[in-house]
Design an enzyme around this catalytic site. Sequence first.
Site, PDB file in Angstrom:
ATOM      1  NE  ARG A 163      -2.229  -1.416   3.250  1.00 58.45           N
ATOM      2  CZ  ARG A 163      -2.116  -3.170   3.315  1.00 58.45           C
ATOM      3  NH1 ARG A 163      -2.565  -4.055   2.765  1.00 58.45           N
ATOM      4  NH2 ARG A 163      -1.812  -3.307   4.177  1.00 58.45           N
TER       5      ARG A 163
ATOM      6  CD  GLU B 241       1.841 -10.249  16.282  1.00 59.08           C
ATOM      7  OE1 GLU B 241       1.641 -10.245  17.059  1.00 59.08           O
ATOM      8  OE2 GLU B 241       1.650  -8.553  15.296  1.00 59.08           O
TER       9      GLU B 241
END
Length: 179
Positions: free
Chosen positions: A62, A99
């Site tokens: 994006r 993560e």
Amino acid sequence: MKPQKTVKDYIRSIVDFPHEGIVFRDVTTLFADARGFRMAVDQLLSPYAGVPIDKVVGLEARGFILGGAVAHQLTTGFVPIRKKGKLPGAVISQAYQLEYGEAVMEIHDDALNPGERVLIVDDLLATGGTARAAIDLCRRLGAEVVGAAFVIDLPELGGRRVVEAAGVEVHALTEFDGH
């Protein structure tokens, strides 16, 4: 009189995507609205009006949409930073922590020249791993990162601290709680 819409008003929240417990902040609804998209682009670049910028660097995916529009408005070149294996020419790579593991971002090895001043643009600042990898890639090519601009900051995830610890000022249009 109807209150003026903000960038945040154009962003859709999708609960439990991509998995349970996550609220995904969908900027495609912002991009689809002409006024919202223009507002976002104008606000992303406004702190940099009058600041010498040679290239805008957009982060996959994006950040390509936003970065291309910002580069056009600033009359600068646009440079993509992509996930490993997506660029066709000679590249340099930078690994970073997610993560749930590790990822690698790449930039063409001739995309930036030493001394060029760059602005990094992306839609979302979460943990800061991708943005930090982009900063490192730009610096490895000798560029000076003058700022990092995002539509959304998720402050609880600490990305702003990571980017600012690298000596780069963060500009975010809006914040959302949680992740």
